[in-house]
Design a protein around this motif. Structure first.
Motif, PDB file in Angstrom:
ATOM      1  N   ALA A 108       1.009  -1.283  -0.132  1.00  3.41           N
ATOM      2  CA  ALA A 108      -0.094  -0.057  -0.106  1.00  3.41           C
ATOM      3  C   ALA A 108       0.898   1.239  -0.013  1.00  3.41           C
ATOM      4  O   ALA A 108       0.465   2.147  -0.614  1.00  3.41           O
ATOM      5  CB  ALA A 108      -1.032  -0.031   1.331  1.00  3.41           C
TER       6      ALA A 108
ATOM      7  N   GLY B  78       2.536   2.106  -3.495  1.00  2.53           N
ATOM      8  CA  GLY B  78       1.489   2.095  -4.472  1.00  2.53           C
ATOM      9  C   GLY B  78       0.959   3.628  -3.999  1.00  2.53           C
ATOM     10  O   GLY B  78       0.674   4.216  -5.176  1.00  2.53           O
TER      11      GLY B  78
ATOM     12  N   VAL C  20      -5.031   5.343  -7.680  1.00  2.00           N
ATOM     13  CA  VAL C  20      -5.805   4.284  -6.954  1.00  2.00           C
ATOM     14  C   VAL C  20      -6.957   4.091  -7.746  1.00  2.00           C
ATOM     15  O   VAL C  20      -7.975   4.604  -7.424  1.00  2.00           O
ATOM     16  CB  VAL C  20      -5.626   4.657  -5.497  1.00  2.00           C
ATOM     17  CG1 VAL C  20      -6.394   3.605  -4.593  1.00  2.00           C
ATOM     18  CG2 VAL C  20      -4.437   4.720  -5.093  1.00  2.00           C
TER      19      VAL C  20
ATOM     20  N   SER D  95     -10.603   3.880  -1.319  1.00  2.00           N
ATOM     21  CA  SER D  95      -9.445   3.824  -0.331  1.00  2.00           C
ATOM     22  C   SER D  95      -9.572   4.889   0.481  1.00  2.00           C
ATOM     23  O   SER D  95      -9.613   6.069   0.040  1.00  2.00           O
ATOM     24  CB  SER D  95      -8.177   3.542  -0.834  1.00  2.00           C
ATOM     25  OG  SER D  95      -7.017   3.376   0.339  1.00  2.00           O
TER      26      SER D  95
ATOM     27  N   GLU E 269      -3.257  -7.758   1.219  1.00  2.00           N
ATOM     28  CA  GLU E 269      -3.681  -6.397   0.245  1.00  2.00           C
ATOM     29  C   GLU E 269      -3.548  -6.883  -0.970  1.00  2.00           C
ATOM     30  O   GLU E 269      -2.687  -6.104  -2.053  1.00  2.00           O
ATOM     31  CB  GLU E 269      -2.556  -5.475   0.897  1.00  2.00           C
ATOM     32  CG  GLU E 269      -1.040  -5.877   0.933  1.00  2.00           C
ATOM     33  CD  GLU E 269      -0.205  -4.794   1.162  1.00  2.00           C
ATOM     34  OE1 GLU E 269      -0.672  -3.482   1.207  1.00  2.00           O
ATOM     35  OE2 GLU E 269       1.145  -5.097   1.485  1.00  2.00           O
TER      36      GLU E 269
ATOM     37  N   GLU F  63      -5.323  -5.881  -3.792  1.00  2.00           N
ATOM     38  CA  GLU F  63      -5.619  -4.832  -4.660  1.00  2.00           C
ATOM     39  C   GLU F  63      -4.398  -3.925  -4.937  1.00  2.00           C
ATOM     40  O   GLU F  63      -4.061  -3.429  -5.848  1.00  2.00           O
ATOM     41  CB  GLU F  63      -6.702  -4.064  -4.245  1.00  2.00           C
ATOM     42  CG  GLU F  63      -6.764  -3.217  -2.670  1.00  2.00           C
ATOM     43  CD  GLU F  63      -6.906  -4.092  -1.731  1.00  2.00           C
ATOM     44  OE1 GLU F  63      -6.837  -3.158  -0.478  1.00  2.00           O
ATOM     45  OE2 GLU F  63      -6.714  -5.185  -1.494  1.00  2.00           O
ATOM     46  N   TRP F  64      -3.665  -3.927  -3.831  1.00  2.00           N
ATOM     47  CA  TRP F  64      -2.308  -3.071  -4.025  1.00  2.00           C
ATOM     48  C   TRP F  64      -1.247  -3.721  -4.691  1.00  2.00           C
ATOM     49  O   TRP F  64      -0.506  -2.980  -5.278  1.00  2.00           O
ATOM     50  CB  TRP F  64      -1.875  -2.510  -2.414  1.00  2.00           C
ATOM     51  CG  TRP F  64      -2.677  -1.498  -1.700  1.00  2.00           C
ATOM     52  CD1 TRP F  64      -3.838  -2.029  -0.634  1.00  2.00           C
ATOM     53  CD2 TRP F  64      -3.023  -0.288  -2.177  1.00  2.00           C
ATOM     54  NE1 TRP F  64      -4.383  -0.776  -0.339  1.00  2.00           N
ATOM     55  CE2 TRP F  64      -3.880   0.391  -1.084  1.00  2.00           C
ATOM     56  CE3 TRP F  64      -2.220   0.642  -2.923  1.00  2.00           C
ATOM     57  CZ2 TRP F  64      -4.220   1.580  -1.133  1.00  2.00           C
ATOM     58  CZ3 TRP F  64      -2.346   1.975  -2.720  1.00  2.00           C
ATOM     59  CH2 TRP F  64      -3.374   2.544  -1.786  1.00  2.00           C
TER      60      TRP F  64
END
Length: 476
Positions: free
Chosen positions: A149, A152, A180, A184, A233, A235-236
């Motif tokens: 994260a 990212g 992103v 978030s 995590e 998605e990151w």
């Protein structure tokens, strides 16, 4: 994620590890070295003499496979005598440590030329390693000891290196960035980014910024290794692959091994005190080796602990003798609280049954230490990636942030007490306690960690084999 098989047993790799001069960086590099060496691969761990002497000792069976390479740090004006790590300097002096570290380019180049390893794993600070490695035809991996994260959130390379003026002022870092693609809340608070903006984002005439270093590091490396796991995590990790278009490999969370002997480091005294406390009743407090609490912050934390009326174990490493605990604090909390002022074996303390919560700066290493044992987190951030980590934990209901003044970061003793009681004992905090308990199975899973290391080695071997085949075609 799709796991790659590890390299065949007969094809052993030689990997050079080159971490930044902070123990929060050196320890994950050492832990990854240990896990790779256990598979029979050779490691050359490069750092300065004093740092290598201060590292935890590895098991004797690994000594033939892990070689420690001591390279002296060049003398630099304004750097305190004998300072070789961030623990030896103030926050404002850390830039001189980076300046000295950049002076290692020639000795590192000479070492890599003579050692001729299969891979170099390097940190964010020596952004000049890829150029050296490329000339020597050695593949290199950026080992990010923070989570996915954080990297990212920093964004694409051109933005990190200043080629695109997307984020030019501190306020720009207080909202989720445009790249992103999912919902978030991950961003800095204004007081968090103001504390690090000069060194981390802007830089000065003597030093490039940390953001530039990370961008150049990612641009030049062949592979990005991340101290996290895709289950935590996903998605990151996907975002990092989309942003950088190169392999992004989770190496697992590298949960710390037990780091205290049965009677070493005062453990017998600590254990005797912990044994007298009720199950999961104690809040453990530690803010890492680099956070410098002001007198006001120290006072509010102390009086907040007192007001909470809960048992506490506080590892308090003060850099200045001028900063003191409130008058009468230790006498008033005697028996209920223990203040420990020297080194303490954090994973061993957190693993004790009497510990229920962890008041932490939210450094990624400490987060992993706490969650692997199912200890609910109360966060109080100070520097670097900590604000980003705190937002990730809050999103996942694994950590509760002590409310603070958004502009200056101040907080009160009452809010410290209320936050601790909320997550430790109150019904409203049950969601945090349950979430951390659920996630502890992932964070402390040693078998899963082993698979992540095998997967990393599979990628390293595949890359080396493909490169050798390409070279062979050119020769033929």
């Amino acid at each position: 994620m799709e796991f790659k098989p590890p390299p065949p047993a007969e094809e052993k790799l030689h990997i050079v590890m080159f971490p930044w001069l902070a123990f929060g960086h050196m320890i994950p590099f050492l832990e990854l070295s240990r896990l790779i060496a256990q598979k029979g691969h050779k490691i050359s761990f490069v750092s300065t003499p004093k740092n290598i002497d201060r590292l935890p000792k590895l098991p004797p069976n690994l000594s033939p496979l892990v070689k420690f390479v001591k390279i002296p740090l060049p003398h630099t004006e304004n750097l305190p005598e004998a300072a070789e790590a961030t623990i030896d300097v103030t926050y404002d002096e850390a830039k001189y440590l980076k300046f000295a570290y950049d002076g290692l380019q020639k000795p590192i180049s000479l070492f890599l030329e003579s050692a001729s390893p299969d891979w170099v794993f390097f940190d964010f600070a020596p952004y000049w390693v890829p150029e050296i490695a490329s000339k020597l035809k050695i593949p290199c991996a950026y080992f990010n000891i923070l989570n996915a994260a954080f990297i990212g959130f920093l964004g694409p390379v051109p933005i990190m290196m200043g080629g695109e003026d997307y984020r030019t002022k501190p306020e720009d870092f207080t909202v989720p960035p445009k790249w992103v693609p999912f919902e978030s809340t991950v961003a800095f608070r204004i007081f968090e980014i103001l504390r690090i903006f000069g060194d981390s984002v802007v830089g000065d005439d003597e030093n490039v910024s940390d953001l530039y270093r990370i961008g150049a590091t990612i641009k030049g490396c062949d592979l990005i290794a991340v101290k996290s796991c895709s289950e935590f995590e996903p998605e990151w990790f996907q975002l990092l692959e989309d942003l950088h278009r190169k392999p992004v490999i989770p190496v697992g969370l590298l949960p710390a091994a037990d780091d205290g002997g049965e009677n070493g480091g005062g453990w017998s005294v600590m254990k005797e005190w912990l044994d007298k406390q009720g199950k999961e009743s104690v809040v453990y407090i530690a803010f890492g080796s680099e956070a410098e609490l002001s007198q006001e912050e120290l006072t509010e934390v102390a009086l907040g602990l007192e007001l909470s009326e809960l048992p506490f174990f506080w590892v308090l490493r003060k850099r200045s003798n001028e900063i003191k605990l409130p008058d009468g604090f230790e006498e008033r909390t005697k028996g209920r609280g223990l203040v420990w002022t020297s080194w303490a074996p954090q994973p061993r303390i957190l693993s004790h049954d009497s510990v229920g919560g962890f008041l932490t700066h939210a450094g990624w290493g400490s987060v992993v230490d706490g969650v692997q044992f199912g200890r609910v987190l109360i966060t109080l951030t100070f520097l670097s990636d900590q604000g980003i980590n705190a937002r990730v934990l809050e999103e996942k209901k694994m950590g509760y942030e002590i409310p603070r003044d958004e502009r200056v970061g101040s907080f009160t003793r009452n809010l410290v007490a209320e936050s601790i009681r909320l997550v430790m004992v109150e019904e409203a905090g049950k969601i945090y306690r349950n979430s951390v308990k659920d996630m502890s199975r992932l964070f402390g899973d040693r078998d899963r960690q082993d698979k992540y290391v095998d997967n990393l080695l599979g990628h390293l071997h595949s890359h080396s084999r493909l490169k050798n085949e390409r070279v062979q075609k050119i020769i033929n």
